[in-house]
Write an enzyme that holds these catalytic residues in place. Structure first.
Site, short mmCIF file in Angstrom:
data_model
loop_
_atom_site.label_atom_id
_atom_site.label_comp_id
_atom_site.label_asym_id
_atom_site.label_seq_id
_atom_site.Cartn_x
_atom_site.Cartn_y
_atom_site.Cartn_z
N TRP A 309 0.84 -1.20 0.00
CA TRP A 309 0.00 0.00 0.00
C TRP A 309 0.88 1.26 0.00
CZ3 TRP A 309 -4.77 -1.27 -1.03
CH2 TRP A 309 -5.30 -2.48 -0.55
N ASN A 344 -25.06 2.81 -3.62
CA ASN A 344 -24.25 1.60 -3.50
C ASN A 344 -23.31 1.41 -4.68
OD1 ASN A 344 -23.61 -0.90 -2.02
ND2 ASN A 344 -24.37 -1.86 -3.90
N TRP A 362 -7.29 -0.12 2.40
CA TRP A 362 -8.76 -0.15 2.52
C TRP A 362 -9.22 0.31 3.90
CZ3 TRP A 362 -10.69 -3.42 6.26
CH2 TRP A 362 -9.86 -4.44 6.72
#
Length: 468
Positions: A309, A344, A362
């Site tokens: 990341w 969504n 995340w």
């Protein structure tokens, strides 16, 4: 025969009167019924409710108290350690039983059995019930007796077991105690923001059981038939927007299923079937969280512990503020900030952008959503972010990277949604409305990342993890 002593009904995220198993059982037991809400957010750490959730909770508590008072009852509010507070209420009221409905977040799963054991050791009758899910996490398993990690076989097992049970009616009467115990008022719980940033939430939402029923009825009258296609269009009112009402238990999934059938909408085909599958995903999220309680902090797929990341605070802030220069991303993040909710389809798009184009962890997204969403649900939040990051249950394949420009063109073809939430782009020609930088519109930032190059970098990083 002597009447049983009072029953405390400990309410948590089941803030309704209808289809309320704990409340119904307390009424059937006989004796006075005392509804109680205990504010103990530290017991849910590190995932205690965020700011938007607290705003909703304040108003939902008020709505429930109003409904209870219409039946001659009321909601007793307390703050403090749950077991200590229940014991204090037992001493004050002479209660001989405590009933509640089950929750499945890891901290609560650890806490509630200790409370149950402690009260039973005190000689108190204790019962818990399912009011939150169609199928509880332990009720289905694979052929090997293991929890499911893929939705389709999980949902097939749920359907084979049976999901359509009659919801309970609201109690016709709630027996009152001779004297009510002391109660805090909702303002004393400190749920509302000290600096009022919630104007957009007030303009968008009205928490409470009555509004949940009205929203469901409106959805069944209009959007549900086209839901399979309409749910992907953020520029249209094609979704139910029931998620916060479901999270706080102002309506139950069983009530939704029954309402579908009563409206003549068969939940096995078309839009209704697609909508019922979303209820199935909700159950699946709780199934995964219950069986893998480490997943709010750690990837379900342990290979992703080694994922490279990036650390880029400036990019993260641009994403959070809706200043990325990618119109559909910025519009979605502005919708989140203004309304406490996000469509969504766009949750998937902004999550893909964060984890793949920006290659930021995340967890950054999970924490931002947790604080900003009125429907912030630990099970759904965890499943969704690990799905986007490619590291969780039924996760998107590592090579699937949403192109936000293409997503905008496909699902907001006229730019209606973008123009609403990024007004600086309102006069941009439709053919440019979803282009990175939006055709160089004055006052709109240049893109913070090249979509093609960042996609390739993400694929290379994911490939390295796959072969780790």
């Amino acid at each position: 025969m002597q009447s049983p002593g009072p029953t405390l009904v400990w309410l948590r995220r089941d803030l309704r009167l209808a289809d309320q198993p704990a409340l119904q059982a307390a009424c059937e037991r006989g004796g006075p019924v005392i509804p109680v809400f205990i504010h103990a957010p530290e017991e849910e750490a590190p995932w205690q409710p965020g700011a938007a959730s607290n705003w909703w909770l304040h108003h939902s508590i008020n709505a429930l108290d109003h409904d209870l008072r219409a039946q001659g009852s009321r909601l007793i509010l307390r703050a403090g350690a749950s077991l200590d507070t229940l014991r204090a209420l037992i001493r004050e009221t002479g209660a001989t039983a405590v009933y509640w409905n089950r929750l499945y977040d890891p901290a609560i799963v650890l806490r509630d059995p200790d409370i149950k054991a402690g009260l039973r050791a005190d000689g108190i009758e204790v019962h818990s019930f399912n009011a939150h899910l169609l199928i509880e996490p332990w009720e289905v398993a694979t052929g090997q007796g293991r929890p499911y990690k893929v939705f389709s076989p999980f949902w097939k097992a749920c359907l084979q077991r049976g999901i359509d049970r009659d919801p309970l009616p609201a109690p016709s009467e709630l027996p009152r105690p001779e004297a009510w115990p002391d109660s805090l008022n909702p303002e004393q719980l400190g749920l509302l923001p000290a600096i009022d940033w919630a104007g957009g939430l007030r303009a968008t939402w009205t928490p409470g059981e009555a509004t949940a029923r009205e929203r469901l009825e409106a959805f069944l009258d209009n959007a549900v038939r086209a839901y399979a296609e309409g749910r992907d269009r953020p520029d249209q009112d094609g979704t139910s927007r029931l998620s916060p009402h479901l999270h706080f238990g102002e309506i139950s999934p069983r009530q939704i299923l029954r309402a579908l059938r009563q409206a003549g909408l068969h939940p096995d085909s078309g839009g209704p079937e697609a909508f019922v599958r979303e209820l199935g995903w909700r159950d699946f999220a709780h199934h995964v969280l219950y069986h893998f309680p480490h997943t709010p902090e750690q990837p379900l797929n342990p290979r992703f512990e080694a994922f490279p990341w990036r650390q880029a605070d400036r990019d993260l802030r641009a994403w959070q503020r809706g200043e990325t220069g990618i119109p559909i991303i910025d519009a979605a993040m502005q919708q989140l900030w203004e309304t406490g909710w996000m469509h969504n389809r766009l949750r998937m798009v902004v999550a893909s952008f964060l984890t793949k184009n920006l290659r930021l962890h995340w967890q950054h997204g999970a924490h931002w959503f947790w604080d900003a969403l009125v429907d912030a649900d630990l099970a759904a939040n965890t499943l969704g972010w690990q799905w986007a990051g490619g590291c969780g249950a039924d996760a998107a394949p590592y090579f699937r990277v949403f192109n936000p420009q293409t997503q905008g063109e496909r699902h907001d073809p006229d730019g209606t949604f973008v123009r609403r939430f990024v007004p600086v782009l309102k006069d941009v020609e439709t053919r440019y409305i979803h282009a990175p930088g939006a055709g160089g519109a004055r006052g709109y930032p240049a893109p913070i990342v090249d979509l093609k190059a960042s996609r390739q970098a993400a694929l290379e990083a994911f490939e390295a993890v796959k072969n780790h």
